[in-house]
Design an enzyme around this catalytic site. Sequence first.
Site, mmCIF file in Angstrom:
data_model
loop_
_atom_site.group_PDB
_atom_site.id
_atom_site.type_symbol
_atom_site.label_atom_id
_atom_site.label_comp_id
_atom_site.label_asym_id
_atom_site.label_seq_id
_atom_site.Cartn_x
_atom_site.Cartn_y
_atom_site.Cartn_z
ATOM 1 C CE LYS A 168 85.299 81.878 17.893
ATOM 2 N NZ LYS A 168 85.951 82.714 16.863
ATOM 3 C CB SER A 222 87.338 86.807 24.525
ATOM 4 O OG SER A 222 86.316 86.194 23.751
ATOM 5 C CD GLU A 250 78.711 93.916 13.862
ATOM 6 O OE1 GLU A 250 79.940 93.858 14.024
ATOM 7 O OE2 GLU A 250 78.140 94.836 13.250
ATOM 8 N N GLY A 269 78.784 97.171 19.494
ATOM 9 C CA GLY A 269 79.934 96.660 18.739
ATOM 10 C C GLY A 269 79.581 96.453 17.275
ATOM 11 C CG ASP A 323 83.335 95.421 14.468
ATOM 12 O OD1 ASP A 323 82.592 95.119 15.418
ATOM 13 O OD2 ASP A 323 84.020 94.579 13.859
ATOM 14 C CB SER A 365 77.618 80.880 18.071
ATOM 15 O OG SER A 365 77.457 81.957 18.984
#
Length: 319
Positions: free
Chosen positions: A53, A78, A204, A208, A210, A304
């Site tokens: 990130k 989060s 995913e 979750g 989506d 990640s």
Amino acid sequence: MVTVSFDDVQAAAARLDGVARRTPVLTSRTLNALVGAEVFIKCENFQRVGAFKFRGAYNAAAQLSPEQLARGIAAYSSGNHAQATALAARELGSRAVILMPEDAPRSKAEATIGYGAEVVTYDRYTQDRTALGRALAEERGLALIPPYDHPHVIAGQGTAALELLKETGALDALIVPVGGGGLIAGSAVAAKALHPAIQVVGVEPAEGDDTKRSLESGERVSIPVPRTIADGQALPTPGELTFPVNRRLVDAIALVSDEEIVEAMRLAFERLKIVLEPSGASALAALLAGHVPGPPRRVGVIASGGNIDTRRFTELTGR
């Protein structure tokens, strides 16, 4: 519609040079034998703040005007984007106000505060963090850097795949965790530009899915906020900017259970000697569990992040 190009990813790489870490790429004969492929793991758990990130947050913050930096930066997250934005703001002489869920991992909240940010909390299951974040930024006059729905953030995240592929050369597949879709969008832009035939596979949590549902339907689908150990991927809908990129460039989405994620965390610790948080291990989990189409002969995996405290890591992997 805002787009992100390979030139944007390359510009981000130049901007991050000397600021972000060029994280290592690990290989393991044991892992290769287990999956029947040559595997290259991009260890973003060694990135600053312990996750990929920082790449996107810094790339976005570095392009703010002096006036915006003087007023400060807002973000909602989060955990990992929270820490990344807090550190990016500090590096650039600014300040950060971060909206975080009340149940965010304590270690991530404490690290965010440690980087000098103010933390404001909300209930992720009953409140809309995007609306709250925008309102917070507007009320305080702050520049908002969202965790994935921003072209500079997407371009910054793509530098992880850019580094990986420059080191490994052509790969048959690239496996990437999917939350809001910023990492895989940027990675897919870089990967397809360098090697058009590469298969980009997103991963995913099974609870979750989506992005998988959205890609299958051709439009963004919302689900209830998932309850999964992969807190960085516990999102109800893909990003507005990331989804069109992923619809165009992502070849498949694999789903992994919490149990498969834990097994990947164990293997990473015992065989690779690295610590991964659940979201950071999901791409490896998909490969280990045989959920990746192919199977590919040479495959890159983006690990990640590794932001997990000792108690939680032991609780998950010690069962």
